[in-house]
Design a protein around this motif. Structure first.
Motif, PDB file in Angstrom:
ATOM      1  N   GLY A 113       0.778  -1.230   0.000  1.00  0.00           N
ATOM      2  CA  GLY A 113       0.000   0.000   0.000  1.00  0.00           C
ATOM      3  C   GLY A 113       0.809   1.278   0.000  1.00  0.00           C
ATOM      4  O   GLY A 113       0.243   2.367   0.157  1.00  0.00           O
ATOM      5  N   TYR A 114       2.121   1.181  -0.212  1.00  0.00           N
ATOM      6  CA  TYR A 114       2.977   2.367  -0.086  1.00  0.00           C
ATOM      7  C   TYR A 114       2.472   3.555  -0.914  1.00  0.00           C
ATOM      8  O   TYR A 114       2.351   4.668  -0.408  1.00  0.00           O
ATOM      9  N   ALA A 115       2.188   3.345  -2.200  1.00  0.00           N
ATOM     10  CA  ALA A 115       1.782   4.458  -3.075  1.00  0.00           C
ATOM     11  C   ALA A 115       0.464   5.073  -2.594  1.00  0.00           C
ATOM     12  O   ALA A 115       0.331   6.306  -2.529  1.00  0.00           O
ATOM     13  N   LEU A 116      -0.492   4.228  -2.252  1.00  0.00           N
ATOM     14  CA  LEU A 116      -1.784   4.712  -1.765  1.00  0.00           C
ATOM     15  C   LEU A 116      -1.621   5.491  -0.469  1.00  0.00           C
ATOM     16  O   LEU A 116      -2.182   6.585  -0.307  1.00  0.00           O
TER      17      LEU A 116
ATOM     18  N   LEU B 236      -0.409   4.551  -8.131  1.00  0.00           N
ATOM     19  CA  LEU B 236      -1.321   3.547  -7.581  1.00  0.00           C
ATOM     20  C   LEU B 236      -1.507   2.422  -8.594  1.00  0.00           C
ATOM     21  O   LEU B 236      -1.547   2.663  -9.813  1.00  0.00           O
ATOM     22  N   ASN B 237      -1.619   1.190  -8.094  1.00  0.00           N
ATOM     23  CA  ASN B 237      -1.886   0.066  -8.986  1.00  0.00           C
ATOM     24  C   ASN B 237      -3.380   0.061  -9.337  1.00  0.00           C
ATOM     25  O   ASN B 237      -4.169   0.822  -8.772  1.00  0.00           O
ATOM     26  N   GLU B 238      -3.766  -0.795 -10.263  1.00  0.00           N
ATOM     27  CA  GLU B 238      -5.157  -0.774 -10.745  1.00  0.00           C
ATOM     28  C   GLU B 238      -6.161  -1.116  -9.644  1.00  0.00           C
ATOM     29  O   GLU B 238      -7.239  -0.526  -9.582  1.00  0.00           O
ATOM     30  N   GLY B 239      -5.813  -2.059  -8.764  1.00  0.00           N
ATOM     31  CA  GLY B 239      -6.716  -2.404  -7.658  1.00  0.00           C
ATOM     32  C   GLY B 239      -6.937  -1.225  -6.732  1.00  0.00           C
ATOM     33  O   GLY B 239      -8.054  -0.973  -6.277  1.00  0.00           O
ATOM     34  N   GLN B 240      -5.868  -0.497  -6.450  1.00  0.00           N
ATOM     35  CA  GLN B 240      -5.983   0.690  -5.593  1.00  0.00           C
ATOM     36  C   GLN B 240      -6.814   1.771  -6.281  1.00  0.00           C
ATOM     37  O   GLN B 240      -7.687   2.380  -5.667  1.00  0.00           O
ATOM     38  N   LYS B 241      -6.546   1.989  -7.563  1.00  0.00           N
ATOM     39  CA  LYS B 241      -7.311   2.996  -8.310  1.00  0.00           C
ATOM     40  C   LYS B 241      -8.802   2.660  -8.311  1.00  0.00           C
ATOM     41  O   LYS B 241      -9.638   3.538  -8.116  1.00  0.00           O
ATOM     42  N   GLN B 242      -9.114   1.384  -8.551  1.00  0.00           N
ATOM     43  CA  GLN B 242     -10.526   1.003  -8.617  1.00  0.00           C
ATOM     44  C   GLN B 242     -11.203   1.180  -7.266  1.00  0.00           C
ATOM     45  O   GLN B 242     -12.343   1.630  -7.193  1.00  0.00           O
TER      46      GLN B 242
ATOM     47  N   GLY C 223     -12.001  -1.879   0.487  1.00  0.00           N
ATOM     48  CA  GLY C 223     -11.166  -2.315  -0.633  1.00  0.00           C
ATOM     49  C   GLY C 223      -9.796  -1.674  -0.592  1.00  0.00           C
ATOM     50  O   GLY C 223      -8.790  -2.310  -0.904  1.00  0.00           O
ATOM     51  N   MET C 224      -9.743  -0.405  -0.190  1.00  0.00           N
ATOM     52  CA  MET C 224      -8.454   0.284  -0.073  1.00  0.00           C
ATOM     53  C   MET C 224      -7.608  -0.353   1.021  1.00  0.00           C
ATOM     54  O   MET C 224      -6.388  -0.499   0.873  1.00  0.00           O
ATOM     55  N   ILE C 225      -8.248  -0.759   2.107  1.00  0.00           N
ATOM     56  CA  ILE C 225      -7.528  -1.442   3.182  1.00  0.00           C
ATOM     57  C   ILE C 225      -6.971  -2.767   2.666  1.00  0.00           C
ATOM     58  O   ILE C 225      -5.820  -3.113   2.922  1.00  0.00           O
ATOM     59  N   GLN C 226      -7.771  -3.493   1.894  1.00  0.00           N
ATOM     60  CA  GLN C 226      -7.308  -4.761   1.325  1.00  0.00           C
ATOM     61  C   GLN C 226      -6.179  -4.550   0.327  1.00  0.00           C
ATOM     62  O   GLN C 226      -5.369  -5.448   0.097  1.00  0.00           O
ATOM     63  N   GLN C 227      -6.110  -3.353  -0.243  1.00  0.00           N
ATOM     64  CA  GLN C 227      -5.039  -3.019  -1.187  1.00  0.00           C
ATOM     65  C   GLN C 227      -3.812  -2.431  -0.485  1.00  0.00           C
ATOM     66  O   GLN C 227      -2.936  -1.874  -1.129  1.00  0.00           O
ATOM     67  N   GLY C 228      -3.776  -2.532   0.842  1.00  0.00           N
ATOM     68  CA  GLY C 228      -2.613  -2.075   1.591  1.00  0.00           C
ATOM     69  C   GLY C 228      -2.767  -0.711   2.231  1.00  0.00           C
ATOM     70  O   GLY C 228      -1.820  -0.184   2.809  1.00  0.00           O
ATOM     71  N   GLY C 229      -3.950  -0.138   2.132  1.00  0.00           N
ATOM     72  CA  GLY C 229      -4.182   1.166   2.745  1.00  0.00           C
ATOM     73  C   GLY C 229      -4.218   1.068   4.259  1.00  0.00           C
ATOM     74  O   GLY C 229      -4.782   0.132   4.822  1.00  0.00           O
ATOM     75  N   ASN C 230      -3.604   2.031   4.904  1.00  0.00           N
ATOM     76  CA  ASN C 230      -3.615   2.118   6.366  1.00  0.00           C
ATOM     77  C   ASN C 230      -4.719   3.089   6.759  1.00  0.00           C
ATOM     78  O   ASN C 230      -4.770   4.213   6.249  1.00  0.00           O
ATOM     79  N   ILE C 231      -5.582   2.683   7.658  1.00  0.00           N
ATOM     80  CA  ILE C 231      -6.750   3.486   8.015  1.00  0.00           C
ATOM     81  C   ILE C 231      -6.364   4.884   8.486  1.00  0.00           C
ATOM     82  O   ILE C 231      -7.090   5.841   8.257  1.00  0.00           O
ATOM     83  N   TYR C 232      -5.220   5.036   9.114  1.00  0.00           N
ATOM     84  CA  TYR C 232      -4.812   6.358   9.590  1.00  0.00           C
ATOM     85  C   TYR C 232      -4.520   7.303   8.430  1.00  0.00           C
ATOM     86  O   TYR C 232      -4.783   8.490   8.511  1.00  0.00           O
ATOM     87  N   TYR C 233      -3.972   6.777   7.341  1.00  0.00           N
ATOM     88  CA  TYR C 233      -3.746   7.586   6.148  1.00  0.00           C
ATOM     89  C   TYR C 233      -5.033   7.744   5.347  1.00  0.00           C
ATOM     90  O   TYR C 233      -5.303   8.805   4.792  1.00  0.00           O
ATOM     91  N   LEU C 234      -5.825   6.676   5.289  1.00  0.00           N
ATOM     92  CA  LEU C 234      -7.066   6.716   4.521  1.00  0.00           C
ATOM     93  C   LEU C 234      -8.086   7.698   5.100  1.00  0.00           C
ATOM     94  O   LEU C 234      -8.993   8.118   4.405  1.00  0.00           O
ATOM     95  N   ALA C 235      -7.932   8.064   6.349  1.00  0.00           N
ATOM     96  CA  ALA C 235      -8.882   8.989   6.979  1.00  0.00           C
ATOM     97  C   ALA C 235      -8.970  10.304   6.209  1.00  0.00           C
ATOM     98  O   ALA C 235     -10.057  10.871   6.067  1.00  0.00           O
ATOM     99  N   LYS C 236      -7.855  10.799   5.706  1.00  0.00           N
ATOM    100  CA  LYS C 236      -7.874  12.044   4.922  1.00  0.00           C
ATOM    101  C   LYS C 236      -8.665  11.854   3.636  1.00  0.00           C
ATOM    102  O   LYS C 236      -9.428  12.723   3.232  1.00  0.00           O
ATOM    103  N   LEU C 237      -8.464  10.724   2.978  1.00  0.00           N
ATOM    104  CA  LEU C 237      -9.203  10.451   1.754  1.00  0.00           C
ATOM    105  C   LEU C 237     -10.687  10.282   2.047  1.00  0.00           C
ATOM    106  O   LEU C 237     -11.532  10.800   1.313  1.00  0.00           O
ATOM    107  N   ALA C 238     -11.003   9.602   3.130  1.00  0.00           N
ATOM    108  CA  ALA C 238     -12.406   9.444   3.522  1.00  0.00           C
ATOM    109  C   ALA C 238     -13.047  10.812   3.742  1.00  0.00           C
ATOM    110  O   ALA C 238     -14.206  11.028   3.380  1.00  0.00           O
ATOM    111  N   GLY C 239     -12.293  11.740   4.315  1.00  0.00           N
ATOM    112  CA  GLY C 239     -12.799  13.095   4.519  1.00  0.00           C
ATOM    113  C   GLY C 239     -13.110  13.787   3.204  1.00  0.00           C
ATOM    114  O   GLY C 239     -14.121  14.490   3.084  1.00  0.00           O
ATOM    115  N   ILE C 240     -12.263  13.577   2.211  1.00  0.00           N
ATOM    116  CA  ILE C 240     -12.520  14.142   0.881  1.00  0.00           C
ATOM    117  C   ILE C 240     -13.829  13.592   0.329  1.00  0.00           C
ATOM    118  O   ILE C 240     -14.577  14.289  -0.347  1.00  0.00           O
ATOM    119  N   PHE C 241     -14.113  12.333   0.640  1.00  0.00           N
ATOM    120  CA  PHE C 241     -15.342  11.685   0.176  1.00  0.00           C
ATOM    121  C   PHE C 241     -16.536  11.998   1.083  1.00  0.00           C
ATOM    122  O   PHE C 241     -17.605  11.419   0.939  1.00  0.00           O
TER     123      PHE C 241
END
Length: 119
Positions: free
Chosen positions: A27-30, A59-65, A74-92
């Motif tokens: 999940g490094y890139a994500l 991002l790889n195709e799974g992460q992009k999708q 799905g982002m977590i399954q693609q290696g996303g860390n919830i602490y980093y994903l929180a910012k993206l969730a906020g955008i959404f």
């Protein structure tokens, strides 16, 4: 077992994606993209052109999708860390409690009731 030199183990928690070193590499890139959302100009850049932004970070195709689908799990399954994903969730426009509901298979309201029942 964790104290035994050279012994590798994996905790299996049904329905849970364990964030370990392997997932961190996956999940490094994500996670790097999400970390950079700490800056407003990066959030604005993503909103202006999501596809170009995801390509910029590699991002790889799974992460992009998963991002296209707004699929936090799905982002977590693609290696996303919830602490980093929180910012993206906020955008959404997803709150931490929305994500907590997703992670536990509850609606946001059910998750909020669960939290209140634990107090």
């Amino acid at each position: 077992m964790a104290d035994v030199p050279g012994h590798h183990y994996h905790i299996d928690i049904p329905g849970t994606t364990v964030f370990d070193g392997k997932m961190a590499m996956k999940g490094y890139a994500l996670n790097k993209m999400c970390y950079d959302f700490n800056k407003a100009e990066n959030r604005d850049g993503f909103k202006a052109d999501e596809e170009a932004w995801m390509a910029k970070y590699g991002l790889n195709e799974g992460q992009k999708q998963a991002v296209r689908d707004r699929d936090i799990l799905g982002m977590i399954q693609q290696g996303g860390n919830i602490y980093y994903l929180a910012k993206l969730a906020g955008i959404f426009s997803l709150s931490v409690q929305d994500v907590g509901g997703l992670q536990t298979g509850r609606t946001t309201e059910e998750f909020q009731e669960f939290l209140h029942s634990q107090a």
